[in-house]
Design an enzyme around this catalytic site. Structure first.
Site, PDB file in Angstrom:
ATOM      1  N   CYS A  97       0.783  -1.220   0.000  1.00  0.00           N
ATOM      2  CA  CYS A  97       0.000   0.000   0.000  1.00  0.00           C
ATOM      3  C   CYS A  97       0.830   1.294   0.000  1.00  0.00           C
ATOM      4  O   CYS A  97       2.044   1.251  -0.081  1.00  0.00           O
ATOM      5  CB  CYS A  97      -0.846   0.030   1.272  1.00  0.00           C
ATOM      6  SG  CYS A  97      -1.061  -1.571   2.006  1.00  0.00           S
ATOM      7  N   GLY A 329       3.046  -3.312   3.676  1.00  0.00           N
ATOM      8  CA  GLY A 329       4.047  -4.367   3.596  1.00  0.00           C
ATOM      9  C   GLY A 329       3.439  -5.739   3.708  1.00  0.00           C
ATOM     10  O   GLY A 329       2.253  -5.936   3.492  1.00  0.00           O
ATOM     11  N   MET A 575      20.209 -28.051 -15.634  1.00  0.00           N
ATOM     12  CA  MET A 575      18.932 -28.550 -16.143  1.00  0.00           C
ATOM     13  C   MET A 575      17.916 -28.511 -15.007  1.00  0.00           C
ATOM     14  O   MET A 575      18.150 -27.886 -14.005  1.00  0.00           O
ATOM     15  CB  MET A 575      19.057 -29.954 -16.728  1.00  0.00           C
ATOM     16  CG  MET A 575      19.980 -29.999 -17.938  1.00  0.00           C
ATOM     17  SD  MET A 575      19.793 -28.602 -19.094  1.00  0.00           S
ATOM     18  CE  MET A 575      18.122 -28.827 -19.669  1.00  0.00           C
ATOM     19  N   LYS A1063      14.791 -22.384  -9.680  1.00  0.00           N
ATOM     20  CA  LYS A1063      15.325 -21.798  -8.438  1.00  0.00           C
ATOM     21  C   LYS A1063      14.523 -20.559  -8.065  1.00  0.00           C
ATOM     22  O   LYS A1063      15.070 -19.451  -8.039  1.00  0.00           O
ATOM     23  CB  LYS A1063      16.813 -21.474  -8.588  1.00  0.00           C
ATOM     24  CG  LYS A1063      17.150 -20.775  -9.895  1.00  0.00           C
ATOM     25  CD  LYS A1063      18.623 -20.489 -10.020  1.00  0.00           C
ATOM     26  CE  LYS A1063      18.914 -20.004 -11.424  1.00  0.00           C
ATOM     27  NZ  LYS A1063      20.307 -19.817 -11.712  1.00  0.00           N
TER      28      LYS A1063
END
Length: 1615
Positions: A97, A329, A575, A1063
Site C-alpha cells: 500500500c 508491507g 537442467m 530456483k
C-alpha cells in the site's frame, strides 16, 4: 470509447480547502484523466466490458477467502487447546500500500490537518488497487483524534448533554446489512457494555454518500454507526482504554454464536482515536464520509492509508489503518508468528489485567490479514503497559548485529534487542508501519528498508511522513528538515510535549527502562564452539549400514555431503528436476522429498543472502520462553546458540546444562506385531512422553535416533515426522513455550533437510551420521591420494566437518532469504513449506496448517516406505556399497528421468528425418513412460463425436501460441540462441531473449543468404532470406544485464522475470568462464568476471512496485505487451490477481521442473510446485474475481508433446512454453554439464571449439513444433472440437486415468478437476486485445509540443519547462522510447533541454538516451534514472529552502538501477541501494543510504557525504569515490570484493575533480564548491573503492605508467 456509467465525483479540489498553497489545477485534472483512462484502457467494447464486469460481481461476492464461511451453528465452549494457523487462510489475504501521517507538534487540532491527509491520500491512488469493476478500491482509511466538537454538535441536536471527553469511549462500528441482524448486533454489543458496568449513551448513524462507492464494494457495504459509552468506574486514561479493549474482545466473543458474527467489526473503540475507513478508492474516502467534510472535524494528527490487496475480494474490515497501526508491507513469517502467539496464550499474564487475561484471548486470527494480526499483537502489548514505540521495536527489530553506530554509541539498545530475541520471534518482512495511540504518532521501517518512507518538518510545527514526496503542496521555504527512514529506523512525535525523536533517541529511551545488559550477563549462557571430532566413531561397515537404513544414496554421499565437505558450499547442478514427484515415484523417498520450500514472489521480495547478509542471522535461543507481558531477569534464562547446526560436542554441552533439565526421547517404532497402526501408536506415546517431561520441568527435548546397534524390527521414525508431531502436540496443549526441541539424527544431510526440521519446530539439529560420513570420506584412501596428488584441495578432518556445517549454514540463509525472511528465529516453526503427496491424517498429526492439495500417503503407507529403506541394512545380500537411486543424474536402472537418452534420440530422429511415423514412435515412448507428473493421472474425455481433421484449425494457427523458455545468451551459446529465435519467427511463435540483452545485428531480416549461409550470422547454417534472429519476447530480470532503451523498444513483448522454475526466489549466476568478450559487451560488464543476478527485489519489492515497473515498460514501449513470470506455489492465484490489477498483459506460470544453466541442487529439487496446480489456481481465482479477460495465461515447465498442450489448455492456459525440449530439438544431448562450460555439442558452452560442433539448424525446431501442432489437431478432431479455443478452461473434459501407483491410491485430483466457469471472451479474443495503456501521461504533452517534436525529427536543440507532480510517473520514458526507436542508444545528435518544477513521481528520468538533458527543480521519489543509457539528469531543490540541501534527502531508493550510461547530479542525499547494478553511468550525490554501488559493473559514483552500511557489496566493476570527513566509512564497506585506497593515481584525482567541477556547475552545490576551494585539504579525505577488474586502470593504479611499460617489455620479449 464509452466508459462505464457512474456518478461523476466532485473534484477533490472542490471538497478540500488546501491550507498550504493554492490547489494545483493540473493535479486534479490529471488525476481525474488518469482515472478515466484506467476505465478506458481495456477491452474490445464497452458492452463486452460491462457484461464481464457484471458477471464477475456475483462471483466475487462469493468469498474466495477460503474459510470465511459464516458460522450458523453456535460456537462450542472454549477449550484450552490451540489450533495451528492454516496456510490456506493466510494465503487468501495479502497486500501492500501507500501510507503517511500529518501531525501538529503543538497538539493543536484543526480541520486543515484532516484535509491535508485526504489530499495526500488522493495523490497515492496509484499505490492502491481496484477490483474488476475498476471502481471498488481495495481500501482507504484515516485515523485521527476523536473530533469531539463534531460529536458535541451532534449531541446538542439530539438533545443530549455535551460528552465527558475524559471518560467517554467512541466506537466506529461496521454492523450487518439487514435490519434484524443490526438490531441483534446492537443488543449484543450493548449487553456486554452494560454487564461491564459501562453506560451506553447512544448510537450515531454515520452520514455517508453512497453514490461514490464502487459496485462490488456496495454489495458488501456494512451498516456504519458509532456508539458512545461512558466509563465512569475508571479514572486513569490507560485503564479506560483497557476497559474498552476488554469490552471489545468480549463483544467479539459474544457475537460468535450468531449467524452475523463475521459482519460485526469495530474499526476502533477508544477514548483517544477513531478510524474512518472502507473499501474505497483514495479520493473517494473524503466524499463518502460526510463527517470528513465537516469543518468541526478537528484533529492534531491524522494517519492515512491506501491499500493494494493482492486478493481481489478485499473486505471492508481489512481496509486500514487498523486500530493502532497502518501497515504497508507483508509479514512473511505470519504462520509461525501466529503459531507462537497461540502457544503463548496460556502463559501471558500481567497485573494490569487484574486476572482477566483469559477473557481477551485469542490474540491472532489466521483468517484476518497479516496487518490485522500484527495490529492485534501490538495492541495487546500497548494495553499491557508498553509504549507504542516499544511494542513495535520488540515485534519488528532492526538488524542490530555488527551495527557500527549501535555497537559503539548505544550498547544498551543492543542489550534490549538481545533480551527480546529469546522472547519474541520477529514479525519479519518488508514493512513501513505508522502507529498512534493518540498521544504519540510514529513510523518505523523493517530491518531491510524495503519500503519507501520520507519525512519532512516545517517551521510552523508540522511533521509529515509519507510513502512518497509531493503528496501535499508545500511552501519549501518553510521546510526545515527533509529526511527518509532507513532500514530499521523509527521516528516518533510526542503530541503532548511536541518532541520529535529520531531513531536512536527513541530506542535509547526504551532500552534504558530496564537493566537488560545485567540480566543477560547474569542469566544467559552461550555455548562455546566445541572442536569437531578428529577420528571416526564407527567402522566403515557400520557407517554403510546406517546410511542404508536411513535412506542415503551414493549420490547423496558423493554429490552432496562430500562436495560440501571439500568445498564448503552447496553443490551446483544444471537442467531441471525431471524425475517424478516423490508420491508418484516407484522408488522410496525420504519424507523430506514430499515438501517443497515456499518462496517470495511479488507481494514481498526475496532477500539477497550473498550481498545483504548483514540483515540476516542464524542465532537461536534454547530453553523456556517466559511471559512476554512482564519484564524481568528470569526471562533471560536461556542458552544462546550462534547457529542451529550442532556437532556432537555441542550437543553434549547442552545435555549437561542443569537448568535445561534435558530429556532424550528415542524415536523408534516397533513392528513385531505388524506394521499397520504401529507408527501412529508410537507417535502418540512419544507425544505423551514429551508432554510429561515438559510438565515436570524439562526445557529441552532431544529427539534422537542414535542406537548402539539398529534392530531389524525397530525402524526409526522419520525424524521430521517426530519433530512435527511433538511440536504440534505441545502447541495444542499450551506447553510449547516451556521447552525447545533439538533433533539428534542420522537422517539429515542436505540444507533442505535442516530447513524442514527447523521449519516444523526444531531449534537445532545434530546431524551425527552426516558428520561421521565427512570424517570417513576424509580418511578414505581415495581422498588421501587425490589430495596427495594435488587433484583436490587439502583439508584436515576437522576442516571437512567445518566445511560441511559452513555449507549447511549458507544454504539455510539462502532458503530463508527466498521467502524474504532474515532471522532463523522467525523461520523456526513457521512451516514455510507446501506438501505434495501426504494425506490429511499425516498433515493433521505433524504438519498441521500446511497445504497439501493432492492428498497422498497415509501413516501406514509412510511406515511402509520408511521400512523399505530400513530393511536394506539387514538383508542377507546387503550390498557392500551404497545404491545409486539416480535421483540427480540419469542412469540405467535408476529413477526415471523424463529427459532421458532414449527420448532424446527418438526426437532427433523424428525431426531430422521429418517423418510422421518417426514422431509417432516418439509419442508412443512418452505415452508408455512411468507416471511422472500430475497430468499423467488425467486423460481427456469428450461429450462430442469425432470430426474429420480437415475441419480443425490449421497447425499454422496453433503454433502461434507456442513460446520458448527464457534461456539467456551466456548460459547457452550464440548458435543455439539464434537458431531458436529464427525458428520461432518462421512459425509466428515467440522466442525469449532470457537475461543478458541482445545484439542489434539480430533485429533486421536477413537478405544475404546463399546456400543456407549468411555473412551477417556466419556461424549459423540452414538459413533463408527473410529470417530474423530477434527474440520477440525480451526479458527484464533482476540483473538488468543488456537492458537498454533500444533493446526495450525493439520488443514485441517484454517479460518481467520474478521467479524461475528451477530456483524460485533466487538470482541467477553466469560462471566467469562463460563470460566471453562478446557476452561481456552485450551485458556491459568485464570478460571473465562471474555475473550474479540478485534475487528479484530491487525494484519489485512489492505489488505496487511491480505495478510501477509494468508502468515503466508500457511507458517506453506502448506497443509491447508486458508479461510477468511467476512460479507455481499455493497462493499463486492471489498473487496473479494482484499482477493483473497491476496492468500486466500476460501472466506466465512456470512449473518447478523448468531447466537452468546453473543452480544449487537443493533449489532444483526442493522449491516450487507443479504447474498443473498453479495454473488451475490462477485461472480459477482470476475468473472468480472477474479479472480473467484482462490477461493472457501462459504456462511452461516440462512440455514435451501435444498431449501436454491439450492438458494445459483444458486447465486454462492460452499459450504454451517449451524450454529444455527446444534445446534438445536443436541438438542438446542432455549431458547435464551446462554449468561447466564443457557442453559436448556446443549448445550450452561459450568455448569456440565446442560451439563449432553445434549440430542444429532452425528447420529442426520448426519441424518439431509442426509435429506437436499436428498432434494437437489430431486430438481435437478425435474429441470433436474445431479449435483450441473451444477446450481452453474446460476442466470438465478431464477425467482421472486408471493408474495404479506403487505408493498410494489416495491421491485426490479434485482440485485439478474443479471448475469456476469460463471467461466471457474466448482465448483468441483475450490474446488479440490491445496492449493495456498507462492512460494520459505527461510525456504525451511533452511529445505534442511542436518544437520538441521538430527537435526530435530534425535533431535540433530545444529548451522547455513543465510543472510536475508525484502522480506523473516514469516521466521522460516515453520520450526516450521515441528517440531510441528512431536513433538507437547512441545515435541522436539533437538536444532536448527540459526543466521540470515540482515533485516527480516514481521512475523519473527512466531509460534516458543521449541528447536528453533533464533538470528537476524540487524533489523525486524512488527509481530516478532507472535504466538510463545516456543524457544528463540534474536534481536540485528550489532556490529558497528552510533546510540545508546537503542534509536533505531529495531522491528516493534504488536510483540508477541498471543504468548503462549518462551523468546524474543530485544536490542532496539519496536513499537505499543507490546505483545498484550501474554499468556505465557517472553520478555525484551528497550522501546515500545502505547498499550503495551494490552489484555495480562499471561507471563511476562520487559521494560527497555519508554513505550507509554495506557499501560496494558485489561490486565487480567501475569506481567509487566517497568523502569520509569523520573517519566512519571503514566498517561500512563490504570488503569481500573491493579494496579501499586513497586517491593516489593522478588520473583518478583528475576524474574525481572534473566530476565535482561539472557537478558544481550544474547544481550550484555549496558543499561541492567548498571542496574545490580547499582541494588540497579535502582530497586526502576521499576513499577510492576499487574492484579487482579496475586495479590496473589509470584511475586506480598510481604507478600506471610503470605497469604499462612493464607489460610492453613482456610482450616484446615474448616476440
Amino acid at each position: 470509447m464509452a466508459t462505464l456509467p457512474r456518478a461523476a465525483p466532485p473534484t477533490p479540489a472542490a471538497l478540500l480547502p488546501l491550507p498550504h498553497a493554492a490547489p494545483p489545477p493540473l493535479l486534479a485534472g490529471r488525476a481525474a484523466a488518469a482515472r478515466r483512462s484506467r476505465l478506458r484502457a481495456r477491452g474490445p467494447s464497452a458492452a463486452a466490458r460491462r457484461s464481464w464486469v457484471v458477471a464477475s460481481s456475483s462471483s466475487s461476492s462469493r468469498a474466495v477467502l477460503g474459510g470465511v464461511a459464516r458460522r450458523e451453528a453456535p460456537a462450542a465452549p472454549q477449550k484450552p487447546t490451540q489450533q495451528a494457523a492454516d496456510l490456506n487462510h493466510i494465503l487468501s489475504e495479502r497486500g501492500a500500500c501507500g501510507v503517511g501521517f500529518v501531525a501538529n507538534l503543538k497538539n493543536v487540532p484543526s480541520f486543515n490537518i484532516v484535509c491535508d491527509a485526504l489530499l495526500a491520500l488522493g495523490c497515492m491512488e496509484h499505490r492502491g488497487g481496484c477490483g474488476a469493476d475498476n471502481d471498488s478500491g481495495d481500501g482507504a482509511g484515516l485515523m485521527s483524534a476523536i473530533p469531539w466538537d463534531l460529536f458535541d454538535d451532534w449531541a446538542n441536536k439530539q438533545g443530549l448533554a455535551p460528552f465527558d471527553r475524559r471518560n467517554t469511549g467512541v466506537g466506529m462500528v461496521f454492523l450487518p446489512q439487514d435490519e434484524k441482524s443490526i438490531e441483534e448486533a446492537k443488543a449484543a454489543t450493548e449487553k456486554v457494555f452494560v454487564d461491564e458496568g459501562l453506560e451506553v449513551i447512544g448510537w450515531r448513524p454515520v452520514p455517508f454518500n453512497v453514490s461514490v462507492v464502487g459496485r462490488n464494494a456496495k454489495e458488501t457495504m456494512p451498516n456504519i454507526q458509532q456508539i458512545f459509552v461512558k466509563v465512569a468506574k475508571e479514572d486513569n486514561a490507560d485503564d479506560i482504554e483497557r476497559e474498552l479493549y476488554i469490552s471489545r474482545k468480549l463483544i467479539e466473543r459474544a457475537a460468535k454464536s450468531f449467524s452475523w458474527a463475521d459482519e460485526l467489526y469495530f474499526c476502533s473503540l477508544s477514548n483517544r482515536t477513531i478510524v474512518y475507513k472502507g473499501m474505497l478508492r483514495s479520493e473517494v474516502l473524503g466524499q463518502f464520509y460526510l463527517d470528513l467534510q465537516n469543518e468541526l472535524y478537528k484533529s492534531p494528527f491524522a494517519i492515512y492509508h491506501r491499500r493494494y490487496s493482492t486478493n481481489t475480494s478485499p473486505r471492508w474490515p481489512l481496509a486500514q489503518p487498523m486500530r493502532l497501526i497502518g501497515h504497508n508491507g507483508e509479514i512473511n513469517t505470519i504462520q509461525g508468528n501466529l503459531n507462537w502467539m497461540r502457544s503463548r496464550e496460556t502463559t501471558l499474564q500481567s497485573p494490569v489485567w487484574r486476572g482477566r487475561e483469559h477473557e481477551i484471548r485469542p490474540f491472532g486470527d489466521p483468517k484476518a490479514s497479516d496487518s490485522a494480526n500484527l495490529d492485534s499483537i501490538a495492541e495487546l502489548l500497548l494495553r499491557s503497559g508498553r509504549s507504542p514505540a516499544e511494542a513495535l521495536i520488540i515485534l519488528v527489530p532492526e538488524a542490530y548485529k555488527n551495527h557500527p553506530t549501535l555497537s559503539i554509541k548505544y550498547p544498551e539498545v543492543i542489550n534490549f534487542y538481545d533480551y527480546y530475541k529469546g522472547q519474541m520471534e520477529a514479525w519479519d518482512g518488508p514493512a513501513l508501519l505508522l502507529f498512534s495511540d493518540g498521544r504519540t504518532v510514529g513510523a518505523t521501517l523493517d530491518r531491510n528498508g524495503l519500503r519507501p518512507a520520507r519525512y519532512w518538518r516545517t517551521s510552523d510545527d508540522f511533521v509529515y511522513v509519507a510513502s512518497e514526496v509531493g503528496v501535499i503542496p508545500m511552501d519549501e521555504s518553510k521546510v526545515v528538515m527533509k529526511g527518509r527512514l532507513g532500514p530499521g529506523m523509527m521516528i516518533t512525535v510526542d503530541l503532548q510535549t511536541g518532541q520529535v525523536l529520531e531513531n536512536t533517541e527513541v530506542k535509547k529511551a526504551v532500552a534504558l527502562a530496564s537493566p537488560y545488559g545485567t540480566w543477560l550477563q547474569e542469566r544467559t549462557r552461550s555455548i562455546k564452539p566445541v572442536n569437531f571430532l578428529s577420528s571416526t566413531i564407527m567402522d566403515n561397515e557400520t557407517v554403510l549400514r546406517h546410511q542404508q537404513a536411513f535412506g542415503y544414496s551414493s549420490e547423496d554421499v558423493q554429490m552432496v555431503i562430500e562436495s560440501m565437505a571439500s568445498q564448503g558450499k552447496e553443490p551446483t547442478f544444471c537442467m531441471g528436476d525431471d524425475i517424478p514427484l516423490a508420491v508418484l515415484s516407484q522408488r522410496p523417498h525420504l519424507l523430506y522429498d514430499y515438501f517443497k520450500q515456499r518462496f517470495a514472489q511479488v507481494t514481498n521480495p526475496a532477500i539477497d543472502p550473498l550481498r545483504e547478509g548483514l540483515v540476516m542471522s542464524l542465532e537461536v535461543n534454547i530453553g523456556k520462553r517466559g511471559n512476554i507481558l512482564e519484564v524481568g531477569p528470569e526471562n533471560a534464562d536461556q542458552v544462546a546458540l550462534s547457529s542451529p547446526v550442532l556437532n556432537e560436542g555441542e550437543l553434549e554441552t547442552l545435555l549437561k546444562d542443569p537448568k535445561l533439565k534435558p530429556k532424550v526421547l528415542s524415536t523408534y517404532f516397533d513392528i513385531r506385531k505388524g506394521l499397520d497402526g504401529s507408527l501412529d501408536k508410537t507417535i502418540q506415546a512419544l507425544c505423551e512422553e514429551a508432554d510429561a517431561a515438559v510438565r515436570s520441568g524439562s526445557q529441552l527435548l532431544v529427539l534422537s535416533d542414535r542406537s548402539e546397534a539398529p534392530e531389524p524390527t525397530r525402524p526409526a521414525i522419520p525424524i521430521l515426522l517426530a519433530v512435527g508431531a511433538i511440536h504440534q502436540h505441545l502447541i495444542q496443549n499450551g506447553l510449547r513455550m516451556s521447552a525447545s526441541i533439538v533433533a539428534d539424527t542420522a537422517q539429515c544431510f542436505s540444507t533442505h533437510h535442516f530447513a524442514c526440521l527447523i521449519g516444523y519446530g526444531a531449534s537445532a539439529v545434530c546431524p551425527y551420521l552426516a558428520l561421521e560420513t565427512c570424517r570417513q570420506w576424509r580418511l578414505s584412501n581415495k581422498t588421501v591420494n587425490l589430495m596427495r596428488n594435488g587433484k583436490m584441495p587439502t583439508v584436515t578432518i576437522e576442516q571437512a566437518q567445518r566445511n560441511f556445517t559452513k555449507a549447511v549454514k549458507s544454504g539455510l540463509l539462502k532458503i530463508l532469504s527466498k521467502m524474504g525472511i532474515s532471522l532463523l528465529s522467525s523461520y523456526c516453526g513457521a512451516q514455510i513449506f507446501e506438501i505434495y503427496g501426504l494425506g490429511q491424517e499425516v498433515v493433521d498429526l505433524a504438519f498441521c496448517g500446511s497445504v497439501s492439495k493432492i492428498g497422498g500417503l497415509t501413516l501406514d503407507e509412510l511406515g511402509r516406505e520408511t521400512l523399505s529403506f530400513w530393511v536394506k541394512a539387514f538383508s542377507e545380500d546387503t550390498a557392500k556399497r551404497l545404491e545409486n537411486f539416480g535421483f540427480i543424474q540419469s542412469r540405467p536402472g535408476g529413477e526415471y528421468h523424463a529427459n532421458n537418452p532414449e527420448m532424446t534420440k527418438l526426437l532427433h530422429k523424428a525431426i531430422r528425418e521429418k517423418r510422421d511415423n518417426a514422431y509417432t514412435v516418439y509419442q508412443q515412448h512418452l505415452a508408455s513412460r512411468p507416471v511422472n507428473v500430475l497430468r499423467d493421472l488425467l486423460e481427456l474425455k469428450s461429450d462430442r463425436a469425432p470430426i474429420p481433421i480437415g475441419k480443425v484449425e490449421p497447425a499454422t494457427s496453433i503454433v502461434e501460441r507456442f513460446c520458448t523458455g527464457g534461456m539467456s545468451l551466456g548460459a547457452i551459446s550464440r548458435e543455439t540462441h539464434e537458431s531458436i529465435a529464427i525458428a520461432m519467427n518462421r512459425i509466428g511463435g515467440k522466442s525469449n531473449s532470457g537475461e543478458g540483452g541482445e545484439d542489434p545485428i539480430r533485429w533486421n531480416p536477413l537478405t544475404d543468404v546463399v546456400d543456407g549461409y549468411s555473412p551477417t550470422l556466419p556461424h549459423l547454417k540452414g538459413l533463408q532470406n527473410g529470417d530474423t534472429a530477434t527474440s520477440a519476447i525480451k526479458q527484464v530480470a533482476s540483473g538488468r544485464f543488456g537492458v537498454t532503451p533500444t533493446f526495450l523498444v525493439n520488443a514485441d513483448q517484454i517479460e518481467i522475470k520474478i521467479a524461475q522454475g528451477a530456483k524460485p526466489g533466487e538470482g541467477g549466476q553466469l560462471p566467469g568462464k562463460k563470460v566471453s568478450a562478446y557476452i561481456a559487451r552485450l551485458r556491459n560488464s568485464k570478460p571473465g568476471v562471474p555475473l550474479i543476478s540478485p534475487p528479484p527485489h530491487h525494484d519489485i519489492y512489492s505489488i505496487e512496485d511491480l505495478a510501477q515497473l509494468i508502468y515503466d515498460l508500457h511507458q517506453i514501449n506502448p506497443k509491447a505487451k508486458v508479461s510477468v513470470k511467476l512460479v507455481s506455489e499455493a497462493g499463486i492465484g492471489t498473487v496473479a490477481s494482484g499482477v493483473s490489477k497491476g496492468n500486466a498483459d500476460i501472466i506466465q506460470i512456470s512449473g518447478h521442473d523448468g531447466g537452468t544453466g546453473a543452480s544449487p541442487i537443493s533449489s532444483i529439487k526442493h522449491a516450487g510446485g507443479p504447474w498443473e496446480l498453479g495454473l488451475t489456481e490462477t485461472n480459477q481465482t482470476l475468473i472468480q474475481n472477474g479479472l480473467r479477460e484482462r490477461v493472457v495465461l501462459r504456462v511452461d515447465g516440462g512440455f514435451r508433446s501435444g498431449q501436454d498442450v491439450l492438458m494445459a489448455a483444458a486447465m486454462g492456459a492460452d499459450e504454451y512454453g517449451f524450454g529444455s525440449v527446444a534445446m534438445i530439438a536443436t541438438g542438446c544431448v542432455m549431458a547435464r554439464i551446462c554449468h561447466t562450460n564443457n557442453c559436448p555439442v556446443g549448445v550450452a558452452s561459450q568455448r569456440e571449439e565446442l560451439r563449432a560442433r553445434f549440430p542444429g539448424v532452425p528447420g529442426d525446431l520448426v519441424n518439431y513444433f509442426l509435429f506437436v501442432a499436428e498432434e494437437v489437431r489430431a486430438a481435437l478432431a478425435q474429441l470433436g472440437y474445431e479449435k483450441l479455443d473451444d477446450i481452453i478452461g474446460r476442466t470438465d473434459l478431464l477425467k482421472p486415468k486408471h493408474v495404479s501407483l506403487v505408493k498410494t491410491q489416495h491421491i485426490d485430483l479434485g482440485y485439478l478437476l474443479s471448475n469456476a466457469g469460463l471467461p466471457e471472451w474466448s482465448s483468441s479474443q483475450i490474446r488479440s486485445q490491445d496492449v493495456h495503456t498507462n492512460g494520459p501521461v505527461l510525456d504525451e504533452t511533452i511529445l505534442a509540443d511542436p518544437e520538441i517534436a521538430d527537435a526530435i525529427v530534425n535533431e535540433k536543440e530545444v529548451s522547455k519547462a513543465f510543472q510536475i507532480y508525484n502522480v506523473d510517473r516514469a516521466v521522460c520514458g516515453r520520450v526516450a522510447g521515441v528517440i531510441a526507436k528512431k536513433y538507437g542508444d547512441r545515435g541522436f545528435a539533437g538536444h532536448l533541454n527540459i526543466t521540470f518544477n515540482g515533485s516527480a513521481g516514481q521512475s523519473f528520468g527512466c531509460f534516458l538516451t543521449p541528447g536528453m538533458n533533464i533538470r528537476l527543480v524540487g524533489e523525486a521519489n524512488d527509481y530516478v534514472g532507472k535504466g538510463m543509457a545516456g543524457g544528463e539528469l540534474v536534481v536540485v531543490p528550489v532556490d529558497k529552502t528552510g533546510f540545508v540541501p546537503e542534509d536533505a534527502t531529495i531522491v528516493g531508493n534504488t536510483c540508477l538501477y541498471g543504468a548503462t550510461g549518462g551523468q546524474v547530479f543530485v544536490r542532496g542525499k539519496a536513499g537505499e541501494r543507490f546505483a545498484v547494478r550501474n554499468s556505465l553511468c557517472q553520478a555525484v550525490v551528497e550522501g546515500t543510504g545502505d547498499h550503495c554501488c551494490e552489484y555495480m559493473t562499471g561507471g563511476c559514483v562520487v559521494v560527497l557525504g555519508k554513505a550507509g552500511r554495506n557499501v560496494a557489496a558485489g561490486m565487480t566493476g567501475g569506481l567509487a569515490y566517497i568523502l569520509d570527513e569523520d573517519d566512519t566509512l571503514l566498517p561500512k564497506v563490504n570488503k569481500e570484493i573491493v579494496k579501499m585506497q586513497r586517491v593516489n593515481a593522478p588520473a583518478g584525482q583528475m576524474q574525481l575533480k572534473s566530476l565535482i567541477e561539472a557537478y558544481v556547475e550544474k547544481t550550484g552545490s555549496e558543499k561541492g564548491a567548498t571542496i574545490l576551494r580547499e582541494w588540497e585539504a579535502y582530497l586526502p579525505l576521499f576513499w577510492q573503492l576499487v574492484p579487482p577488474s579496475e586495479e590496473d586502470s589509470p584511475e586506480a593504479c598510481a604507478e600506471f605508467e610503470r605497469v604499462l611499460a612493464k607489460q610492453a617489455t613482456t610482450q616484446l620479449s615474448a616476440k
